[in-house]
Design an enzyme around this catalytic site. Sequence first.
Site, PDB file in Angstrom:
ATOM      1  N   ASP A 239       0.849  -1.208   0.000  1.00 10.75           N
ATOM      2  CA  ASP A 239       0.000   0.000   0.000  1.00 10.75           C
ATOM      3  C   ASP A 239       0.878   1.249   0.000  1.00 10.75           C
ATOM      4  OD1 ASP A 239       0.749  -0.549   2.759  1.00 10.75           O
ATOM      5  OD2 ASP A 239      -0.846   0.794   3.446  1.00 10.75           O
TER       6      ASP A 239
ATOM      7  N   GLU B 245      -0.148  -1.020   5.925  1.00  9.64           N
ATOM      8  CA  GLU B 245       0.907  -0.457   6.770  1.00  9.64           C
ATOM      9  C   GLU B 245       0.688   1.029   6.994  1.00  9.64           C
ATOM     10  OE1 GLU B 245       4.580   1.300   8.213  1.00  9.64           O
ATOM     11  OE2 GLU B 245       3.529   1.820   6.380  1.00  9.64           O
ATOM     12  N   GLU B 246       0.298   1.726   5.932  1.00 10.42           N
ATOM     13  CA  GLU B 246       0.170   3.185   6.033  1.00 10.42           C
ATOM     14  C   GLU B 246      -1.066   3.605   6.833  1.00 10.42           C
ATOM     15  OE1 GLU B 246       2.636   4.846   5.286  1.00 10.42           O
ATOM     16  OE2 GLU B 246       3.623   4.155   3.468  1.00 10.42           O
TER      17      GLU B 246
ATOM     18  N   THR C 114     -15.951  36.697   6.334  1.00 14.77           N
ATOM     19  CA  THR C 114     -15.911  37.006   7.761  1.00 14.77           C
ATOM     20  C   THR C 114     -16.787  36.025   8.505  1.00 14.77           C
ATOM     21  OG1 THR C 114     -17.607  38.644   7.308  1.00 14.77           O
ATOM     22  CG2 THR C 114     -15.364  39.470   7.543  1.00 14.77           C
TER      23      THR C 114
HETATM   24  N1  BES Z   1       8.453   3.100   5.686  1.00 19.39           N
HETATM   25  C1  BES Z   1       7.793   4.010   6.548  1.00 19.39           C
HETATM   26  C2  BES Z   1       8.486   4.183   7.882  1.00 19.39           C
HETATM   27  C3  BES Z   1       9.869   4.762   7.803  1.00 19.39           C
HETATM   28  C4  BES Z   1      10.119   5.863   7.037  1.00 19.39           C
HETATM   29  C5  BES Z   1      10.887   4.192   8.495  1.00 19.39           C
HETATM   30  C6  BES Z   1      11.396   6.373   6.924  1.00 19.39           C
HETATM   31  C7  BES Z   1      12.146   4.710   8.414  1.00 19.39           C
HETATM   32  C8  BES Z   1      12.408   5.794   7.601  1.00 19.39           C
HETATM   33  C9  BES Z   1       6.370   3.542   6.784  1.00 19.39           C
HETATM   34  O1  BES Z   1       5.734   3.195   5.574  1.00 19.39           O
HETATM   35  C10 BES Z   1       5.561   4.663   7.355  1.00 19.39           C
HETATM   36  O2  BES Z   1       5.359   5.636   6.697  1.00 19.39           O
HETATM   37  N2  BES Z   1       5.063   4.493   8.577  1.00 19.39           N
HETATM   38  C11 BES Z   1       4.139   5.383   9.171  1.00 19.39           C
HETATM   39  C12 BES Z   1       3.377   4.589  10.176  1.00 19.39           C
HETATM   40  C13 BES Z   1       2.066   5.154  10.573  1.00 19.39           C
HETATM   41  C14 BES Z   1       1.137   5.359   9.418  1.00 19.39           C
HETATM   42  C15 BES Z   1       1.406   4.282  11.610  1.00 19.39           C
HETATM   43  C16 BES Z   1       4.855   6.556   9.793  1.00 19.39           C
HETATM   44  O3  BES Z   1       5.978   6.390  10.323  1.00 19.39           O
HETATM   45  O4  BES Z   1       4.314   7.650   9.754  1.00 19.39           O
HETATM   46 MN    MN Z   2       6.911   1.982   4.451  1.00 19.83          MN
HETATM   47 MN    MN Z   3       5.056   5.093   4.600  1.00 19.85          MN
END
Ligand code: BES
Ligand code: MN
Ligand code: MN
Length: 455
Positions: free
Chosen positions: A88, A153-154, A315
């Site tokens: 995703d 995941e996101e 306003t």
């Molecule tokens: N891959 C990222 C997390 C990440 C980004 C780890 C950069 C290390 C470096 C992951 O897909 C992500 O964006 N996670 C979210 C989790 C949240 C939606 C619960 C985040 O960290 O905001």
């Molecule tokens: Mn990620």
């Molecule tokens: Mn991400």
Amino acid sequence: MKNIVEHINSNTDNYINQLKDFLRIQSISTLPDHKKDMTEGAEFVANSFKAAGMNNVKVIKTKGHPLVYADWLNAPGKPTVLIYGHYDVQPVDPIDLWDSPPFDPVIKDGKIYARGATDDKGQMFVHIKSVEAFLKNGGTLPVNVKFLIEGEEEIGSHNLDEFVEINKKALKCDTILISDTALYATGVPTLTYGLRGIAYLEVELTGPNRDLHSGTFGGAVGNPINILAELITKLMNKNGRITIPGFYDDVLKISSKERASIRALKFSGQKYAKELGVKELKGEKNYSTLERTWVRPSLDCNGIFGGFTGKGAKTVLPSKATAKISMRLVPNQEPKKIAELFKKYIHQIAPKSVSVKINEIHGATPFVVSPNAKSIEAASKAMSIAFGRKTVFMREGGSIPIVASFLKKLKVPPVLMGLGLNTENLHSPNEHFDLKHFHLGILSSAYFFDEYSKS
Ligand code: BES
Ligand code: MN
Ligand code: MN
């Protein structure tokens, strides 16, 4: 390994074309309109497993978006690696700021541009291709492999969490391999041994029972936007400390040894600020930039809305205002507990002129592990061979919600073999992935299977 490496080197163009097809799928998990694209994303992953020669390929329905599972378990006596990733992606807005359409991948200066290129389609695809290289050259892998790829995941991985709990036995493994983080710098092989967690909440304030004329009523009735802004600024003091009572109670102090190892990394605050277009950095007093993002918690307003936001002026004294607020957490803070402390404090400091409603959106538990695990050592060796230089160790400010639950439920160390760069615009316009790291990632993955099977 020689034939495997040659196979990978001579197929890189094919891999890039396949990655392009993957990147064309608009698998945005948070938007209901993209439900069909999510199924298509899962099908693409499943078909890639089949083409790679994996067994037991399954698209598993959940209450949300499907999971994809596949395994290859024909290496008796050898360790088992569980590989996790996500198909995703984040929404694309603001779309106007993209130089090319987000789902029409283009290659420029050795980088592939598309939503999901670095987070996480490009990174997770690496492992499918390395497995394929083994299975197409001799038909065996040096270790047992299970893949578990998700589509949520996101949005917090809620359904995967439940799946892992129910399927603990089937997911039994010796280590977990994940490429969803970043390299310390371009061309520098990196392993991450800790991630921050998160508590994400939405605060809605309601003032008067309808929008009011700001001339006739202004000055006599509390304005929810003004009050919301006041509340937000009260959450942090001038030293960059979060003021919620009890917030720091469970924060693990950084050891002097770790402090020294972070200080030993080459880092220029000036370069960092310049790349981001800011004149000065800002954060908690007495901590360096890397410490502020890796080992200290933070609080940010991610979005704020209410009243009139169109062109020109209207306003109005609005009835409602909302803010989305996230707190990045470090070991041993608990997202549930922090969310409760946050709610209690907001209710306590909000004036009676507004009513307060707070929704919890999602959470993730932070973690840190010892980098001495066998699998992490094997990964360090593998990345060094592929990249041709010494692997560095770091922590990260971002979160991957499922990792803490893997740790708790499967009790094995995670290998966070990040291949992205934090400058690759993940979650923002013009996301891209360096194809050099894509290639070195496939090699790192292949060397990892080899090294880990020997350890
Ligand atoms: N891959 C990222 C997390 C990440 C980004 C780890 C950069 C290390 C470096 C992951 O897909 C992500 O964006 N996670 C979210 C989790 C949240 C939606 C619960 C985040 O960290 O905001
Ligand atoms: Mn990620
Ligand atoms: Mn991400």
